[in-house]
Design an enzyme around this catalytic site. Structure first.
Site, mmCIF file in Angstrom:
data_model
loop_
_atom_site.group_PDB
_atom_site.id
_atom_site.type_symbol
_atom_site.label_atom_id
_atom_site.label_comp_id
_atom_site.label_asym_id
_atom_site.label_seq_id
_atom_site.Cartn_x
_atom_site.Cartn_y
_atom_site.Cartn_z
ATOM 1 N N SER A 120 -2.436 -3.749 -3.024
ATOM 2 C CA SER A 120 -2.004 -2.666 -2.594
ATOM 3 C C SER A 120 -3.084 -1.608 -2.364
ATOM 4 C CB SER A 120 -0.719 -1.843 -3.451
ATOM 5 O OG SER A 120 -0.298 -0.964 -3.074
ATOM 6 N N ASP A 146 -3.973 1.999 -2.350
ATOM 7 C CA ASP A 146 -3.326 3.307 -2.949
ATOM 8 C C ASP A 146 -4.396 4.395 -2.989
ATOM 9 O OD1 ASP A 146 -1.275 1.400 -3.343
ATOM 10 O OD2 ASP A 146 -1.721 1.478 -5.386
ATOM 11 N N SER A 198 0.695 -1.275 -0.198
ATOM 12 C CA SER A 198 -0.112 0.178 0.031
ATOM 13 C C SER A 198 0.866 1.134 0.021
ATOM 14 C CB SER A 198 -1.064 0.148 1.329
ATOM 15 O OG SER A 198 -2.139 -1.049 1.067
#
Length: 380
Positions: free
Chosen positions: A296, A298, A258
């Site tokens: 991830s 984001d 992340s």
């Protein structure tokens, strides 16, 4: 060991190693170049003990400084991939503003940090806490190095990070919420950068702070050079079977992790223009190589410190409240701010990688920093 800090220790940044970047940075080349913005950290490194090994912490950002808590900033958010958390987004998206501190920590400490921010605001600004509080708390996952279920981060650590917040140069790498993070299978963490631009008859600063915990080793590029695939540094987070040993059914996915990115500016902007800046963050991340992994989270937030006194939302005023007005950069003049955001995000990632240091964490897990000699050689 618990430390609270804002000033850098052994500063070394990507420019020091010869990496070229576009644009003109501010004096500290950090988010704190935006007037009024303050940053503080609590860094937790301890164990192993009964709670396991701590390699974690809290990063705190005060958009208008200690005295400006409760004064709204125009704000907007954007999610490139939603496998993560940023509290307070619903209210920002609804009202186009934020008025409370921002904090970043690890994935399983969001609740403790949220409570700590609430407690700090109540202690320091009881007139604000008398209404409702929706602070912004973001997270990235540090469970490779940190015993993430050990409950190491507590509300008092969020309060300490806020107490430590100050302007000027800031620490990067293994500090605050970035302590246990990894980026492109190197040691990652906290990074920052800024740009000064002229537009719409004024000179403005765009500053970025990010918590970098994303990317596959083969993706990494600095100023276009494929340093990830060329690096000789070990990458046990990708190559070892630690995820299997931890009881999962498969290896950890490369690129998982992340990234939380906070963009600040003193340019007067509408909430929709702040959101537009947040949408440019992925372009800066892409310059460093990432394609944005499914695993991830984001998530990005941009805010403007201009127009103090506007975008208020107070109980009890109702229809008796007069009109409010916002100055804003014309849409046709906003491109320099877009470029500044992209450039600062790219450099902030590089700064996080360069500032990070080798770190051993739980169960002998180790993460190795981007070798400085490889960077110097690439840009000699």
């Amino acid at each position: 060991m618990t430390t609270t800090s804002q000033s850098p220790v052994e500063p070394q940044r990507a420019r020091d190693l010869g990496v070229p970047f576009d644009g003109t940075p501010g004096p500290a080349n950090a988010i704190t170049d935006v007037p009024g913005v303050q940053v503080g950290y609590t860094t937790l490194v301890s164990g192993p003990d009964e709670a396991g090994t701590a390699r974690t912490g809290v990063t705190a950002i005060l958009p208008r400084g200690r005295d400006g808590v409760g004064v709204p900033c125009a704000a907007g958010t954007f999610s490139l991939n939603g496998n993560g958390e940023l509290t307070g987004r619903s209210w920002i998206d609804e009202a186009g503003m934020l008025a409370l501190p921002i904090a970043i920590t690890n994935s399983h400490a969001v609740g403790a940090v949220h409570q700590g921010v609430d407690e700090w605001v109540h202690q320091t600004h009881p007139e604000v806490s008398a209404q409702w509080m929706l602070p912004v708390v973001g997270e990235t996952w540090d469970g490779y190095l940190n015993e993430i279920n050990g409950g190491h981060v507590r509300p008092e650590h969020a309060r300490a990070a806020l107490d430590a917040a100050a302007g000027g140069p800031i620490a990067e790498g293994n500090v605050g919420g970035g302590t246990g993070m990894n980026c492109y299978a190197f040691k990652g963490g906290t990074g920052s950068a800024s740009r000064v631009v002229a537009t719409a008859g004024g000179e403005y600063t765009v500053g970025v702070l990010l918590q970098a915990n994303f990317g596959d080793r083969d993706e990494l590029r600095l100023a276009g050079r494929p340093l990830g695939r060329e690096s000789a540094a070990p990458k046990p987070i990708e190559d070892d079977d630690w995820f299997v040993r931890d009881g999962e059914r498969t290896k950890a996915a490369a690129g998982a992790g992340s990234v939380i990115v906070i963009v600040a500016t003193d340019a007067p902007l509408l909430p929709g223009q702040c959101e537009a800046l947040a949408r440019r963050v992925p372009l800066g991340l892409a310059r460093t190589g990432t394609a944005g992994s499914h695993f991830s989270g984001d998530i990005f937030l941009a805010f403007s410190t201009a127009n103090p006194g506007a975008l208020t939302s107070q109980l009890g005023r109702g229809a008796n409240q007069g009109l409010e007005r916002l100055d804003f950069v014309p849409w046709g003049a906003i491109d320099p701010l877009y470029r500044a955001t992209v450039e600062a995000v790219e450099e902030a990632v590089a700064n996080a990688l360069v500032a990070a240091r080798d770190l051993e964490g739980r169960d002998g897990h180790a993460s190795y920093a981007l070798p400085h000699e490889e960077v110097r050689r690439a840009f000699a």
